[in-house]
Design a protein around this motif. Sequence first.
Motif, PDB file in Angstrom:
ATOM      1  N   HIS A 102       0.806  -1.399   0.192  1.00 35.84           N
ATOM      2  CA  HIS A 102       0.029  -0.100  -0.033  1.00 35.84           C
ATOM      3  C   HIS A 102       0.749   1.342  -0.027  1.00 35.84           C
ATOM      4  N   ASP A 103       2.161   1.091   0.616  1.00 38.92           N
ATOM      5  CA  ASP A 103       2.884   2.609   0.533  1.00 38.92           C
ATOM      6  C   ASP A 103       3.120   3.080  -0.631  1.00 38.92           C
ATOM      7  N   ASP A 104       3.131   4.469  -0.782  1.00 42.98           N
ATOM      8  CA  ASP A 104       3.521   5.391  -1.654  1.00 42.98           C
ATOM      9  C   ASP A 104       4.864   5.558  -1.887  1.00 42.98           C
ATOM     10  N   THR A 105       5.618   5.066  -1.150  1.00 41.49           N
ATOM     11  CA  THR A 105       7.026   5.285  -1.047  1.00 41.49           C
ATOM     12  C   THR A 105       7.707   4.876  -2.563  1.00 41.49           C
ATOM     13  N   ARG A 106       7.412   4.082  -3.327  1.00 42.20           N
ATOM     14  CA  ARG A 106       8.117   3.983  -4.377  1.00 42.20           C
ATOM     15  C   ARG A 106       7.666   5.266  -5.470  1.00 42.20           C
ATOM     16  N   ARG A 107       6.499   5.358  -5.489  1.00 38.37           N
ATOM     17  CA  ARG A 107       6.029   6.673  -6.254  1.00 38.37           C
ATOM     18  C   ARG A 107       6.749   8.004  -5.841  1.00 38.37           C
ATOM     19  N   ALA A 122       9.946   1.183   3.223  1.00 38.43           N
ATOM     20  CA  ALA A 122       9.244   2.584   3.775  1.00 38.43           C
ATOM     21  C   ALA A 122      10.161   3.542   3.889  1.00 38.43           C
ATOM     22  N   THR A 123       9.888   4.821   3.846  1.00 39.64           N
ATOM     23  CA  THR A 123      10.547   6.135   4.284  1.00 39.64           C
ATOM     24  C   THR A 123       9.816   6.623   5.568  1.00 39.64           C
ATOM     25  N   VAL A 124      10.794   6.205   6.441  1.00 40.53           N
ATOM     26  CA  VAL A 124      10.287   6.439   7.791  1.00 40.53           C
ATOM     27  C   VAL A 124       9.958   7.988   8.385  1.00 40.53           C
ATOM     28  N   THR A 125      10.633   9.053   7.677  1.00 38.81           N
ATOM     29  CA  THR A 125      10.083  10.284   7.689  1.00 38.81           C
ATOM     30  C   THR A 125       9.078  10.611   7.075  1.00 38.81           C
ATOM     31  N   ASP A 126       8.177   9.652   6.172  1.00 38.83           N
ATOM     32  CA  ASP A 126       7.171  10.095   5.647  1.00 38.83           C
ATOM     33  C   ASP A 126       5.926   8.708   5.794  1.00 38.83           C
ATOM     34  N   PRO A 127       5.529   8.737   6.948  1.00 44.09           N
ATOM     35  CA  PRO A 127       4.656   7.347   7.252  1.00 44.09           C
ATOM     36  C   PRO A 127       3.209   7.399   6.236  1.00 44.09           C
ATOM     37  N   TYR A 128       3.149   6.268   5.722  1.00 49.99           N
ATOM     38  CA  TYR A 128       1.841   6.250   5.157  1.00 49.99           C
ATOM     39  C   TYR A 128       0.702   5.506   6.005  1.00 49.99           C
ATOM     40  N   VAL A 129      -0.328   6.332   6.070  1.00 48.61           N
ATOM     41  CA  VAL A 129      -1.686   5.667   6.968  1.00 48.61           C
ATOM     42  C   VAL A 129      -2.494   4.846   6.083  1.00 48.61           C
ATOM     43  N   ASP A 130      -2.444   3.401   6.228  1.00 52.93           N
ATOM     44  CA  ASP A 130      -3.072   2.575   5.558  1.00 52.93           C
ATOM     45  C   ASP A 130      -3.790   1.558   6.466  1.00 52.93           C
ATOM     46  N   LEU A 131      -4.272   0.598   5.945  1.00 53.01           N
ATOM     47  CA  LEU A 131      -4.903  -0.624   6.701  1.00 53.01           C
ATOM     48  C   LEU A 131      -4.075  -0.981   7.764  1.00 53.01           C
ATOM     49  N   GLY A 132      -2.858  -1.238   7.308  1.00 56.78           N
ATOM     50  CA  GLY A 132      -2.017  -1.698   8.374  1.00 56.78           C
ATOM     51  C   GLY A 132      -1.460  -0.675   9.302  1.00 56.78           C
ATOM     52  N   ALA A 133      -1.341   0.494   9.162  1.00 59.96           N
ATOM     53  CA  ALA A 133      -1.216   1.465  10.285  1.00 59.96           C
ATOM     54  C   ALA A 133      -2.363   1.720  11.171  1.00 59.96           C
ATOM     55  N   GLY A 134      -3.520   1.481  10.555  1.00 61.88           N
ATOM     56  CA  GLY A 134      -4.878   1.516  11.282  1.00 61.88           C
ATOM     57  C   GLY A 134      -4.843   0.338  12.226  1.00 61.88           C
ATOM     58  N   GLU A 135      -4.730  -0.775  11.853  1.00 59.47           N
ATOM     59  CA  GLU A 135      -4.831  -2.051  12.629  1.00 59.47           C
ATOM     60  C   GLU A 135      -3.845  -1.943  13.733  1.00 59.47           C
ATOM     61  N   THR A 136      -2.267  -1.426  13.328  1.00 61.30           N
ATOM     62  CA  THR A 136      -1.347  -1.372  14.479  1.00 61.30           C
ATOM     63  C   THR A 136      -1.675  -0.349  15.640  1.00 61.30           C
ATOM     64  N   VAL A 137      -1.977   0.828  15.102  1.00 59.42           N
ATOM     65  CA  VAL A 137      -2.212   1.905  16.146  1.00 59.42           C
ATOM     66  C   VAL A 137      -3.578   1.603  17.067  1.00 59.42           C
TER      67      VAL A 137
END
Length: 641
Positions: A135-140, A147-162
Motif C-alpha cells: 500500500h505504501d506510496d514510497t516507490r512513487r 518504507a520512508t520512515v520520515t514520511d509514514p503512510y496511513v493505510d489499513l496496516g497502520a490503522g490496525e497497528t495503532v
Amino acid sequence: MSFPTAPFRGPLAAQLGHVVIRRSGDDALPVAPASDRTVWDPHSGSADRLGLDDIVARAVAERSTPWPHPRASDAARVHRDGDRTAWEDAAFERQRRLSRAAIAAATTLDDAWIDEVVDGIVLLCEQSSWCWPAHDDTRRVHGAVLATVTDPYVDLGAGETVAQLAWIDHLLGAQLDTRAPGVRDRIRYEARVRVFEPFQRRRDWHWIGLDGDVHNWNPWIHGNVIVAALRLLDAAGDAAERDRVIALAIEGLDRYVAVLPADGAIDEGYAYWWNGAARALEVLDILAHATDGAADATAVTSLRETVAFPHRSHLGGDWFVNHADGQAKPPADQPWHALHRAARRHGDTAAAAFAASHRDRGAPAATEREGLGRLLRGLTDPAWVTASPAPPPLPRDVWLASTEVFLARESAGSSDGLTLVAKGGHNGEHHNHNDVGSFLVAVDGVPVIVDAGRPTYTAATFGPDRYAIWTMQSAWHNVPVVRGTAQPEGTDAAARGAAVEIADHGSAFTVELAGAYPDAGLSTWRRRARLDRAAARVEVDDSWSFADGIPTGEDTRLHLLVAGDVTLESGGARVIPRDGARPVRVRWPSDIAAAVEVRDLDDPMLTEVWGERLTRLALPLASRTQLQVTVELDSPIEDHE
C-alpha cells in the motif's frame, strides 16, 4: 487534483450533530481493563472462559519460540516479483502473537506475561513502518522499495497497528506502568508520528473518498483512528487534538455512509462486508459508548439495512454469494459477535439469529484472527457469550436493486433444493470482476455453477494487469463470449433494465447485456434467469441479435463454470457437487456439442474453496439466436430444443 475544503455533511452529520466525547481514561473504550477481575478472572470472571483458555494455551505453546520477524527483503518483494504475502504473513502473525500475550497477561496478571506484551509492543514500535508494503506510496514518491520512515503512510496496516496498541494500553495500562514505566509514552509517541500527525496533515488519502470513490478502507481506517484517538490522546492538553482527530474521522466516515445504498448492499460482496460496513457499525457503537449514547446513528436507513446484508448473501452452511473478490466459502471464524451486537442495536432479529446460528457454545466466542479489538469485544460481550445457536433465516427471495443482485431459493428457511443467484451491475465495481449478467446455481446450499473468486493477492491484483488474471475475466464467468469478444472493465460496460418478478410459483431476473459488450456489434442480448419452484428447476434463457444482421458465428459461445465432478452427456452434463450436495443435471439443446476444459488449481485461496479443479463448459452458439440452459436435481436427460 484539488480537494474540497468545506466540511462534508452527510447522513451521520445530520443524525449525530456535534459529537461530544464524555468518557475518557479507563472508560474510553467499551471493554473492562484487566484490573476488573469480575470480567478477567479466569475462574469467576464473566469473559468467555473457553476463549480465554484456548488463547492462553496457544500463547504458552509459542512463548519460548522467536517472535515472527517481517524482513526488509520480503517488503521489497512487492516491487520485485509482486509477492506481498511473505512480509504480510510474518507481520500479521507477530500482531496475533501479541494479542494472545495480552489476553494471557489480562487473565493471569503475571509479570512474565506483561514482559511478553512489552516485548511485542516494542517490536511494533521499532518496526520501520506499520504500513503494509503493497500500500505504501514510497516507490512513487521517493523512488524507494522500503518504507520512508520520515514520511509514514496511513493505510489499513497502520490503522490496525495503532488500534491494537490502543486496546493493549486500555486493557493493561496500569500493569504496563508498574512493570515497564515509559512504554506507554512510547506507544503515544509512535501513534502520533505514524498516524495522528500524517492523518491530519495529509488530506489526499485516497481512502477518504474525496473524489467520490469510497470503499471498505474508509470505515476500516477511520474506525481504528477513532479507537486510537479515544485512548491515546489522553494526556493533559490533548483533548482538543483528540476532538479534532475524531471529528475528521467522523467526517470521513460520513462519506462512506453517504454512498452506502439504502438497501445496504455492498458491491464488493459479502466477504468485504466484514471489513467495510461492519467496521462502520462497530466504530459507531464505540462512539455511542464514548458519548454516553448521544451519538446514535441507528436511524440511518442504509446502516440499518446493511445489518441484513450477510444473511441476504447466505447460500447455506458455510457458502455465500461471492461476486467480486470474495470467496464462496470464506473462513468460518468471522467476528459474528460484531454482527450480533449490531443486529441487537438496530433491532434486526433475523440478522441476530443469523449471527447466533454461528455461535458454538463449545468453541471460543471470538478469535484473534480479526484483531485485538474484535477479540476483546467478543470475549466480553455477555449477550454473545451466552447466546444460543439459532437457525439461519435464509430468506426465500432477495433483490438488492443498488447492485442488481438477485437471489431466489425454493423455500424460505431452508437451503434444500436449488438456489439461483443472478446479477446485472457494471464492470467498474469495487474489487470488480468482469461479470455483468453472470449467474450462480447452488444445490442444497452448495454452489455448482459458480464464480471462482480470486487467487492470492499480489502486486498485479490491483495494478494495470488485474484483468490478465483469469478469475477476473468474463470468459471465466457464466456469460457469453460474443464474436470472440469478452467483457471489458469499466463502468461503461454495464447491464441495462434489470428487473425482477417475485412470486410463490417462481421468481425471475431479466436484464439486457448488450452494453457489457460494446465492441461486439450486438443489437440486444437479453437474459432471463428464473427459478421455477413448481418444477424445481432453474431456467436461463438467452436471446440475441446483431445490429448488422449477420448470423451468429463460431466465435460466439456461452461459458459455464462448474464445481464438482462433471460427466458430459448428449444434451447436458451430470454434476456431483462438493460437500455432499445432491447431483444435478445441466441441460441444453442436444445438437450443441459442448467443449470441456478442466482448470487445475494450485492457489490456496482457490483450492481451499473448490479443491483441485474447476471445469468450464463452452457451448457453441453458431447459427442460433436463442438458447435455454436448465438445472435440475438428477433425473434422466430429455431432449431440449
